[in-house]
Scaffold this active site. Structure first.
Site, PDB file in Angstrom:
ATOM      1  N   ASP A  52       0.858  -1.189   0.000  1.00 16.86           N
ATOM      2  CA  ASP A  52       0.000   0.000   0.000  1.00 16.86           C
ATOM      3  C   ASP A  52       0.893   1.237   0.000  1.00 16.86           C
ATOM      4  O   ASP A  52       1.796   1.361   0.834  1.00 16.86           O
ATOM      5  CB  ASP A  52      -0.902   0.003   1.239  1.00 16.86           C
ATOM      6  CG  ASP A  52      -1.893   1.155   1.183  1.00 16.86           C
ATOM      7  OD1 ASP A  52      -2.642   1.231   0.191  1.00 16.86           O
ATOM      8  OD2 ASP A  52      -1.905   1.998   2.111  1.00 16.86           O
ATOM      9  N   ASP A  88      -1.415 -53.408 -10.878  1.00 15.91           N
ATOM     10  CA  ASP A  88      -0.667 -52.925 -12.055  1.00 15.91           C
ATOM     11  C   ASP A  88      -0.418 -54.104 -12.982  1.00 15.91           C
ATOM     12  O   ASP A  88      -0.687 -55.260 -12.628  1.00 15.91           O
ATOM     13  CB  ASP A  88       0.652 -52.259 -11.621  1.00 15.91           C
ATOM     14  CG  ASP A  88       1.098 -51.180 -12.604  1.00 15.91           C
ATOM     15  OD1 ASP A  88       1.241 -51.499 -13.799  1.00 15.91           O
ATOM     16  OD2 ASP A  88       1.303 -50.031 -12.184  1.00 15.91           O
ATOM     17  N   GLY A  91      -2.561 -57.369 -13.005  1.00 13.77           N
ATOM     18  CA  GLY A  91      -3.786 -57.382 -13.811  1.00 13.77           C
ATOM     19  C   GLY A  91      -3.852 -56.185 -14.748  1.00 13.77           C
ATOM     20  O   GLY A  91      -3.041 -55.254 -14.648  1.00 13.77           O
ATOM     21  N   ASP A  92      -4.850 -56.255 -15.621  1.00 17.62           N
ATOM     22  CA  ASP A  92      -5.057 -55.181 -16.595  1.00 17.62           C
ATOM     23  C   ASP A  92      -6.396 -54.529 -16.279  1.00 17.62           C
ATOM     24  O   ASP A  92      -7.443 -55.200 -16.335  1.00 17.62           O
ATOM     25  CB  ASP A  92      -5.060 -55.807 -18.002  1.00 17.62           C
ATOM     26  CG  ASP A  92      -5.241 -54.768 -19.087  1.00 17.62           C
ATOM     27  OD1 ASP A  92      -5.843 -53.710 -18.820  1.00 17.62           O
ATOM     28  OD2 ASP A  92      -4.772 -55.023 -20.221  1.00 17.62           O
ATOM     29  N   PHE A  93      -6.371 -53.254 -15.940  1.00 16.21           N
ATOM     30  CA  PHE A  93      -7.640 -52.648 -15.492  1.00 16.21           C
ATOM     31  C   PHE A  93      -8.654 -52.431 -16.618  1.00 16.21           C
ATOM     32  O   PHE A  93      -9.778 -52.063 -16.363  1.00 16.21           O
ATOM     33  CB  PHE A  93      -7.427 -51.378 -14.662  1.00 16.21           C
ATOM     34  CG  PHE A  93      -6.469 -50.348 -15.206  1.00 16.21           C
ATOM     35  CD1 PHE A  93      -6.586 -49.861 -16.491  1.00 16.21           C
ATOM     36  CD2 PHE A  93      -5.462 -49.828 -14.381  1.00 16.21           C
ATOM     37  CE1 PHE A  93      -5.718 -48.895 -16.972  1.00 16.21           C
ATOM     38  CE2 PHE A  93      -4.581 -48.865 -14.852  1.00 16.21           C
ATOM     39  CZ  PHE A  93      -4.710 -48.401 -16.163  1.00 16.21           C
ATOM     40  N   ARG A 129      -1.904 -39.785 -11.355  1.00 17.62           N
ATOM     41  CA  ARG A 129      -1.279 -39.462 -12.642  1.00 17.62           C
ATOM     42  C   ARG A 129      -1.586 -40.535 -13.698  1.00 17.62           C
ATOM     43  O   ARG A 129      -0.714 -41.034 -14.386  1.00 17.62           O
ATOM     44  CB  ARG A 129       0.221 -39.254 -12.451  1.00 17.62           C
ATOM     45  CG  ARG A 129       0.457 -37.965 -11.704  1.00 17.62           C
ATOM     46  CD  ARG A 129       1.866 -37.543 -11.611  1.00 17.62           C
ATOM     47  NE  ARG A 129       2.608 -38.405 -10.722  1.00 17.62           N
ATOM     48  CZ  ARG A 129       3.732 -39.002 -11.056  1.00 17.62           C
ATOM     49  NH1 ARG A 129       4.260 -38.827 -12.233  1.00 17.62           N
ATOM     50  NH2 ARG A 129       4.353 -39.763 -10.197  1.00 17.62           N
TER      51      ARG A 129
HETATM   52  C1  LIG Z   1       1.882 -42.847 -15.567  1.00 18.66           C
HETATM   53  S1  LIG Z   1       2.181 -44.267 -14.595  1.00 18.66           S
HETATM   54  C2  LIG Z   1       1.562 -43.714 -13.044  1.00 18.66           C
HETATM   55  C3  LIG Z   1       2.165 -44.459 -11.927  1.00 18.66           C
HETATM   56  C4  LIG Z   1       1.706 -44.044 -10.555  1.00 18.66           C
HETATM   57  N1  LIG Z   1       0.297 -44.131 -10.383  1.00 18.66           N
HETATM   58  C5  LIG Z   1       2.221 -42.661 -10.219  1.00 18.66           C
HETATM   59  O1  LIG Z   1       1.468 -41.824  -9.731  1.00 18.66           O
HETATM   60  O2  LIG Z   1       3.418 -42.448 -10.387  1.00 18.66           O
HETATM   61  C6  LIG Z   1       0.975 -45.398 -15.213  1.00 18.66           C
HETATM   62  C7  LIG Z   1       0.924 -46.722 -14.471  1.00 18.66           C
HETATM   63  O3  LIG Z   1      -0.222 -47.437 -14.939  1.00 18.66           O
HETATM   64  C8  LIG Z   1       0.132 -48.766 -15.254  1.00 18.66           C
HETATM   65  N2  LIG Z   1      -0.774 -49.275 -16.288  1.00 18.66           N
HETATM   66  C9  LIG Z   1      -0.843 -48.874 -17.580  1.00 18.66           C
HETATM   67  N3  LIG Z   1      -1.810 -49.574 -18.220  1.00 18.66           N
HETATM   68  C10 LIG Z   1      -2.354 -50.405 -17.315  1.00 18.66           C
HETATM   69  C11 LIG Z   1      -3.403 -51.361 -17.382  1.00 18.66           C
HETATM   70  N4  LIG Z   1      -4.050 -51.576 -18.501  1.00 18.66           N
HETATM   71  N5  LIG Z   1      -3.715 -52.030 -16.253  1.00 18.66           N
HETATM   72  C12 LIG Z   1      -3.035 -51.811 -15.094  1.00 18.66           C
HETATM   73  N6  LIG Z   1      -2.046 -50.911 -14.984  1.00 18.66           N
HETATM   74  C13 LIG Z   1      -1.704 -50.219 -16.073  1.00 18.66           C
HETATM   75  C14 LIG Z   1       1.568 -48.614 -15.735  1.00 18.66           C
HETATM   76  O4  LIG Z   1       2.260 -49.849 -15.687  1.00 18.66           O
HETATM   77  C15 LIG Z   1       2.107 -47.594 -14.765  1.00 18.66           C
HETATM   78  O5  LIG Z   1       2.594 -48.177 -13.591  1.00 18.66           O
END
Ligand SMILES: C[S@@+](CC[C@H](N)C(=O)[O-])C[C@H]1O[C@@H](n2cnc3c(N)ncnc32)[C@H](O)[C@@H]1O
Length: 678
Positions: free
Chosen positions: A88, A545, A571-573, A588
């Site tokens: 100010d 993961d 696994g694969d989400f 992330r």
């Molecule tokens: C960008 S990194 C983020 C890692 C962590 N969450 C972080 O905050 O640092 C993406 C993560 O997702 C996993 N990922 C990618 N595709 C995936 C899937 N289809 N199923 C499970 N995990 C997967 C990758 O292997 C990796 O560990």
């Protein structure tokens, strides 16, 4: 530059100027400070007579302005900025305070009072350090004032009215602006000229120096040895001097540690916590990551995905698919009627344009990667400061090239160059030496070995019109999966070192104690899981993961009690059922996926989540709507960050309600939603 160390102390903080004054903004941005502007709504109506001196009034008003902004910003997104600056300026004739005139007659009264006499200009300044903890705002205020004496010439009535009719007096304290027409009224100025303009920059820097570089006995001794005159000015302070430039000491712990100790002794409490934390976590090194990751955006610029003069973005997926995009790269309407301006000038206006730089110089990220690969920062940590020839000898490199490399690193703020040679800056000591707790070497290594190449090929694909619809990250993920174990490990090291910096902020952005179990989807090496387990003693955490990642995660575990509550599930989400949990976490994970995958993932989570369960999302956040958008955020990822509101809408769209948003650390936006009953 000598002034950089003081202003540079604010470089990695979110700084807000609580003032709409364009003059203050100009003074501070000319000094190299990066800040947002949030004008204060505090009404300047303190009772002047209740202050013993005019400057006490100015200081109090500055403080109230800054506190109002800190409080409002904290209330809005539960996170105040790190520092709010309030100021100010008043003009005083004796004990009488003159503020801004309300009309021409008022301006005339003020100017007549100043005519032919000396008066004082006071600026009160408040630097408010903020800390948000458990939803509470903690502040520490440093305040000071500066006085400058100004003498007006004897001015004729005619001249006074001519000046008043120019319109200039109306928004200026005392009814004049010294930096423009009002300068003609002034016979002399004793003291800081910028103080009269509206901000005492010199005193501000001294105040920062006092806060961030408290004098220590060792420094005083060293100054005598070196026969450097002990002048009480911020100009003598550089990081090396304040932290102790003794090479022996530097070799032991690095300046980072010493600096922290020095700061800790006198820095304000909130600031101290922010800088060092009870747990000694460093600040998020935004600038460094920008440097390491920024080429993703710049590679896009090279191929025209982003118009660098205006920053307008075009959807990469659309371009990759060969679709026509409105106002494509050839469209020069963004040049605002100045299409003849050379590219470099536009690049300057837009900030950094590494795209064009890379054609004639090594681009900054490559310089950084090379320095890391050569272990330059390790050598300087152990043996610096060193002259270029000595560095070259130790690295077995060419002396001339090494000097160039060192100079570019110094220009990038990674090294300091003094008469005694090159040494690591604080950020390099913390994040670029290989064995540091917070080393980001993993990120540099992975980006250099892999991501750089992917983004270069992305550019080629666009030039050649390849029919691809994947986003850049999708391409990277698939490439990683099809490649070696070493590449997966490299990827994990990169994510691990980044997560170390953010996990605590994510885990503590909200109180999650109501959840008994959590599943971190794409949880990689389990850093966030560990932080969650540490923070919430009854929480069981699953890290989900891909199999090739969970298989290698063992190498990143440190042991400890909380490990018993963490399990890794491969696994694969997109295909497999998700593990049961009260709370799903995505850290992330969303930013880089193309929309179809993003919605598929969210909808699978939504189906698995029980009513009352939660979804926690952490992403790099775009600034709040309405605030000036910083280009640096765009560079932190291949994708474009979403604003807090976009995150909120995304969760709502997938059946989550009571969505709350918090900022965590410098750049993360954390969002928590509760699954509604379907
Ligand atoms: C960008 S990194 C983020 C890692 C962590 N969450 C972080 O905050 O640092 C993406 C993560 O997702 C996993 N990922 C990618 N595709 C995936 C899937 N289809 N199923 C499970 N995990 C997967 C990758 O292997 C990796 O560990």
């Amino acid at each position: 530059m000598v002034l950089c160390p003081v202003i540079g102390k604010l470089q990695h903080k979110r700084v807000v100027l609580a003032s709409a004054s364009p003059r203050r903004q100009e003074i501070l941005s000319n000094a190299g400070l990066r800040f947002e502007v949030v004008p204060s709504r505090f009404k300047e109506k303190l009772h002047k007579a209740s202050f013993a001196t005019p400057y006490a009034y100015a200081v109090e008003t500055a403080k109230q302005k800054a506190l109002e902004v800190a409080g409002r910003m904290h209330q809005k997104d539960l996170r105040a900025p790190d520092v709010v600056i309030g100021a100010d300026t008043i003009v005083a004739v004796g004990a009488m305070i003159l503020e801004k005139p309300v009309d021409k007659q008022d301006a005339y009264r003020m100017l007549s009072r100043l005519n032919g006499k000396e008066h004082s200009v006071f600026t009160g300044v408040a630097i408010v350090h903020c800390c948000s903890k458990d939803g509470r705002l903690d502040t520490e205020v440093s305040e000071f004032y500066e006085e400058t004496t100004v003498k007006f010439s004897e001015l004729s009535e005619e001249l006074l009215w001519e000046y008043i009719n120019s319109g200039e007096p109306m928004d200026k304290a005392g009814g004049y602006g010294i930096q423009a027409l009002g300068g003609m009224l002034v016979e002399y100025v004793h003291g800081d000229f910028l103080n009269v303009v509206g901000f005492p920059l010199n005193h501000f820097c001294k105040e920062l120096a006092r806060l961030y570089y408290p004098p220590r006995p060792a420094d005083l001794r060293r100054v005598r040895h070196d026969s450097i005159p002990a002048v009480d000015t911020f100009e003598n302070l550089s990081d090396s001097e304040a932290g102790g430039a003794d090479p022996g000491q530097s070799a032991k712990g690095g300046r980072g540690g010493e600096q922290a100790d020095g700061d800790r002794s006198q820095a304000p409490r909130a600031l101290d916590a922010a800088l060092n934390g009870a747990d000694s976590r460093p600040r998020f090194p935004t600038g460094l990551l920008e440097l390491m990751d920024g080429f993703k955006a710049s590679k896009s610029r090279e191929v025209g995905l982003e118009c660098w003069p205006c920053g307008r973005l075009w959807d990469p997926a659309a371009l990759l698919a060969g679709q026509q995009v409105d106002g494509g790269p050839q469209d020069t309407s963004c040049l605002q009627g100045r299409p003849g301006l050379p590219m470099a000038d536009h690049a300057d206006q837009a900030g950094v344009c590494w795209g064009s730089w890379s054609k004639c110089h090594p681009p900054p990220p490559k310089v950084l990667f090379t320095a890391c690969k050569l272990k330059l920062f390790d050598v300087l940590k152990d043996q610096g400061p060193l002259q270029a020839v000595d560095v070259a000898r130790k690295l077995s490199t060419c002396a001339g090239r090494t000097e160039q490399l060192l100079d570019v690193c110094a220009a990038l703020g990674l090294l300091e160059k003094t008469r005694r040679g090159y040494s690591n800056t604080e950020v390099a000591t913390l994040h670029l030496v290989s064995d540091g707790e917070h080393s980001l070497q993993g990120v540099a290594e992975y980006n250099d070995a892999h991501v750089w190449g992917v983004f270069t090929r992305l550019g080629l694909a666009v030039r050649e019109g390849a029919e691809q619809t994947r986003g850049a990250l999708g391409a990277m993920e698939e490439e990683r999966l099809s490649q070696s174990r070493e590449l997966t490990l490299q990827f994990m090291r990169a994510k691990h070192s980044l997560s170390k910096l953010t996990a605590h902020h994510v885990a503590t952005a909200f109180d999650l104690s109501r959840f008994a179990s959590a599943c971190d989807l794409g949880g990689c090496t389990g850093i966030l899981a560990r932080e969650l387990a540490q923070e919430y003693p009854r929480l069981q955490v699953t890290v989900f993961d891909l199999p090739e990642v969970t298989e290698l995660s063992g190498g990143f575990q440190r042991g400890g009690r909380q490990t018993e509550r963490i399990r890794f599930v491969p696994g694969d989400f997109f295909k497999d059922s998700l593990p049961e949990a009260d709370l799903y976490v995505l850290s992330r994970m969303l930013q880089d996926w193309p929309d179809d995958k993003l919605h598929k993932l969210l909808s699978r989570i939504s189906s698995s989540c029980k009513p009352g369960g939660g979804l926690l999302v952490a992403e790099a956040a775009a600034e709040e709507e309405g605030a000036s958008q910083s280009p640096r955020l765009r560079t932190l990822s291949a994708g474009q960050p979403r604003s807090p509101d976009e995150h909120r809408r995304l969760l709502q769209r997938h059946g989550f309600q009571d969505v709350r948003v918090a900022r965590a650390g410098d750049l993360l936006c954390v969002v928590l939603g509760t699954r509604a009953a379907p």
